[in-house]
Each structure stands twice: as C-alpha cells, then as structure tokens.
Design a protein around this motif. Structure first.
Motif, mmCIF file in Angstrom:
data_model
loop_
_atom_site.group_PDB
_atom_site.id
_atom_site.type_symbol
_atom_site.label_atom_id
_atom_site.label_comp_id
_atom_site.label_asym_id
_atom_site.label_seq_id
_atom_site.Cartn_x
_atom_site.Cartn_y
_atom_site.Cartn_z
ATOM 1 N N THR A 123 0.845 -1.192 0.000
ATOM 2 C CA THR A 123 0.000 0.000 0.000
ATOM 3 C C THR A 123 0.884 1.247 0.000
ATOM 4 O OG1 THR A 123 -1.618 -1.200 1.313
ATOM 5 C CG2 THR A 123 -1.873 1.176 1.197
ATOM 6 N N PRO A 124 0.628 2.208 -0.901
ATOM 7 C CA PRO A 124 1.389 3.461 -0.884
ATOM 8 C C PRO A 124 1.197 4.201 0.435
ATOM 9 C CG PRO A 124 0.081 3.298 -2.885
ATOM 10 C CD PRO A 124 -0.333 2.178 -1.993
ATOM 11 N N GLU A 125 2.175 4.970 0.807
ATOM 12 C CA GLU A 125 2.177 5.659 2.097
ATOM 13 C C GLU A 125 0.932 6.521 2.303
ATOM 14 O OE1 GLU A 125 3.396 5.930 5.736
ATOM 15 O OE2 GLU A 125 4.511 4.784 4.249
ATOM 16 N N GLU A 126 0.461 7.205 1.247
ATOM 17 C CA GLU A 126 -0.681 8.105 1.420
ATOM 18 C C GLU A 126 -1.991 7.377 1.741
ATOM 19 O OE1 GLU A 126 -2.468 10.175 -2.054
ATOM 20 O OE2 GLU A 126 -0.990 9.048 -3.222
ATOM 21 N N PHE A 127 -2.061 6.081 1.456
ATOM 22 C CA PHE A 127 -3.259 5.298 1.756
ATOM 23 C C PHE A 127 -3.050 4.312 2.905
ATOM 24 C CE2 PHE A 127 -3.659 6.263 -2.845
ATOM 25 C CZ PHE A 127 -4.732 7.121 -2.738
ATOM 26 N N ASN A 128 -1.849 4.246 3.427
ATOM 27 C CA ASN A 128 -1.539 3.319 4.506
ATOM 28 C C ASN A 128 -1.924 3.959 5.836
ATOM 29 O OD1 ASN A 128 -0.679 0.967 5.585
ATOM 30 N ND2 ASN A 128 1.499 1.302 5.218
ATOM 31 N N ASN A 129 -3.151 3.727 6.269
ATOM 32 C CA ASN A 129 -3.681 4.362 7.471
ATOM 33 C C ASN A 129 -4.620 3.392 8.195
ATOM 34 O OD1 ASN A 129 -6.255 4.531 6.090
ATOM 35 N ND2 ASN A 129 -5.430 6.304 5.011
ATOM 36 N N GLU A 130 -5.303 3.892 9.228
ATOM 37 C CA GLU A 130 -6.174 3.035 10.041
ATOM 38 C C GLU A 130 -7.301 2.409 9.226
ATOM 39 O OE1 GLU A 130 -6.230 6.505 10.879
ATOM 40 O OE2 GLU A 130 -4.461 6.443 12.142
ATOM 41 N N VAL A 131 -7.854 3.160 8.287
ATOM 42 C CA VAL A 131 -8.968 2.645 7.486
ATOM 43 C C VAL A 131 -8.482 1.519 6.567
ATOM 44 C CG1 VAL A 131 -10.686 3.236 5.729
ATOM 45 C CG2 VAL A 131 -10.273 4.794 7.632
ATOM 46 N N MET A 132 -7.296 1.679 5.987
ATOM 47 C CA MET A 132 -6.748 0.622 5.133
ATOM 48 C C MET A 132 -6.442 -0.620 5.964
ATOM 49 S SD MET A 132 -5.982 -0.733 2.327
ATOM 50 C CE MET A 132 -5.759 0.350 0.959
ATOM 51 N N ASP A 133 -5.939 -0.435 7.172
ATOM 52 C CA ASP A 133 -5.691 -1.588 8.049
ATOM 53 C C ASP A 133 -6.991 -2.313 8.370
ATOM 54 O OD1 ASP A 133 -3.003 -0.963 8.074
ATOM 55 O OD2 ASP A 133 -3.100 0.114 9.990
ATOM 56 N N LEU A 134 -8.047 -1.552 8.622
ATOM 57 C CA LEU A 134 -9.355 -2.142 8.900
ATOM 58 C C LEU A 134 -9.898 -2.877 7.662
ATOM 59 C CD1 LEU A 134 -11.419 -2.313 11.211
ATOM 60 C CD2 LEU A 134 -12.445 -0.224 10.319
ATOM 61 N N LEU A 135 -9.686 -2.300 6.472
ATOM 62 C CA LEU A 135 -10.115 -2.945 5.231
ATOM 63 C C LEU A 135 -9.344 -4.244 5.000
ATOM 64 C CD1 LEU A 135 -11.807 -2.914 2.635
ATOM 65 C CD2 LEU A 135 -10.019 -1.505 1.590
ATOM 66 N N LYS A 136 -8.040 -4.227 5.243
ATOM 67 C CA LYS A 136 -7.235 -5.444 5.080
ATOM 68 C C LYS A 136 -7.704 -6.534 6.040
ATOM 69 C CE LYS A 136 -3.033 -3.245 3.380
ATOM 70 N NZ LYS A 136 -1.630 -2.914 3.671
ATOM 71 N N GLU A 137 -8.021 -6.149 7.265
ATOM 72 C CA GLU A 137 -8.534 -7.103 8.245
ATOM 73 C C GLU A 137 -9.880 -7.671 7.778
ATOM 74 O OE1 GLU A 137 -8.346 -9.433 11.537
ATOM 75 O OE2 GLU A 137 -6.789 -8.035 10.899
ATOM 76 N N HIS A 138 -10.704 -6.808 7.211
ATOM 77 C CA HIS A 138 -12.004 -7.243 6.684
ATOM 78 C C HIS A 138 -11.815 -8.248 5.539
ATOM 79 C CE1 HIS A 138 -16.233 -6.937 5.617
ATOM 80 N NE2 HIS A 138 -15.877 -6.690 4.372
ATOM 81 N N VAL A 139 -10.844 -7.995 4.684
ATOM 82 C CA VAL A 139 -10.591 -8.884 3.543
ATOM 83 C C VAL A 139 -10.082 -10.248 4.015
ATOM 84 C CG1 VAL A 139 -9.086 -9.212 1.532
ATOM 85 C CG2 VAL A 139 -10.250 -7.039 1.867
ATOM 86 N N ARG A 140 -9.317 -10.271 5.099
ATOM 87 C CA ARG A 140 -8.812 -11.554 5.622
ATOM 88 C C ARG A 140 -9.954 -12.476 6.053
ATOM 89 N NH1 ARG A 140 -5.122 -8.172 8.525
ATOM 90 N NH2 ARG A 140 -3.300 -7.881 7.203
ATOM 91 N N ASN A 141 -11.067 -11.889 6.471
ATOM 92 C CA ASN A 141 -12.292 -12.636 6.778
ATOM 93 C C ASN A 141 -12.029 -13.784 7.762
ATOM 94 O OD1 ASN A 141 -14.959 -13.366 6.706
ATOM 95 N ND2 ASN A 141 -14.891 -14.265 4.663
#
Length: 154
Positions: A123-141
């Motif tokens: 993930t590029p630095e400008e999008f690497n934040n809490e929301v992206m971490d939450l989205l990645k966790e959601h994708v892991r399912n």
C-alpha cells in the motif's frame, strides 16, 4: 476499396466535427488498415481530478460513500467495499470517513485498491492508514463469512 467507401461515408461527419480536435474526430480518423473494426483511440480518456467535498453533512457523506462502495465497476471491489461499508461506515468518525473517501475515490484504477486490500501489492504511504488496516482485516475474513453478494441497503 472498402476503406475508400468508409472514408466517403465519414465525410459528412468529418465536415461537421473538423473544427473540433477532440477525441471523437481522432477516433474516427484513426487508421483502420490493421483490419480492426474498431481501432483503439490515440489517447487515454481524461479522468477528472478528485476534489474533497468540504462541509458535507455526515449523513449525506455516509450515504454517498455507501453508494460508491457498491458501484465500483468491478465485482471484486463491489463485494469487498460494500460489505466493509455496511459493517463499519456507520461507526466511523469524520476523519475516518474522509480517509475512506480518499481511498475509494483518489486512485484511478480499482485494481490498485483490490491489490492493496488483499496484500498482493504494498500500500502506498498516502493510503496506509487506520482505514486501510481495517479494510485489510475485513478482507482476511477471519470469521469465514459468506460474502458472495452485496448486503441489502435497508
């Protein structure tokens, strides 16, 4: 012979649009000698720049983000983002909603969002934040939820 007939058929269109040097004229006047019925355009289509909406009411922003999460243009992101928005959007702070808004509207290619969320690409630095971490966790399912269709709106 066929190219000559094609050019004669296009003559009225070219006369009407000749004063414009836009996409339409370039597309019609492109070379068809390769045998392709629809030759590829000479230039990429223009994508309007992302403009963050100032002073948008939270309820309207949530409704817009929910809609934009569902209508992605590719099924994979439609499923991922619609289930994510259905689960987390209601409880997001204004700051997190702004981060999510930038995430789904700034990248011009939806495949980038998909690859970042699934961990295929970094993930590029400008999008690497809490929301992206939450989205990645959601994708892991981790709970192995069945997500084969978008959730109902209401």
């Amino acid at each position: 012979m066929a190219q000559h007939i094609f050019c004669r058929l296009l003559m009225p269109i070219r006369q009407l649009t000749s004063k414009h040097s836009g996409y339409f004229v370039r597309y019609l006047s492109s070379d068809i000698s390769s045998g392709d019925m629809y030759p590829s355009p000479q230039t990429e289509p223009w994508i309007p720049p992302y403009v963050e909406r100032e002073n948008e009411p939270a309820s309207l922003k949530k409704a817009r983000l929910l809609y934009q999460s569902r209508k992605r243009g590719m099924l994979e992101n439609g499923l991922i983002l619609s289930t994510f928005a259905s689960r987390y959007l209601e409880g997001m702070s204004d700051n997190h909603m702004s981060l999510y808004d930038r995430l789904i509207n700034l990248p011009s290619n939806d495949w980038d969002i998909y690859y970042w969320a699934t961990g295929v690409r970094e993930t590029p630095e400008e999008f690497n934040n809490e929301v992206m971490d939450l989205l990645k966790e959601h994708v892991r399912n981790k709970d192995k939820e069945s997500r084969f269709k978008q959730p109902d709106l209401y």
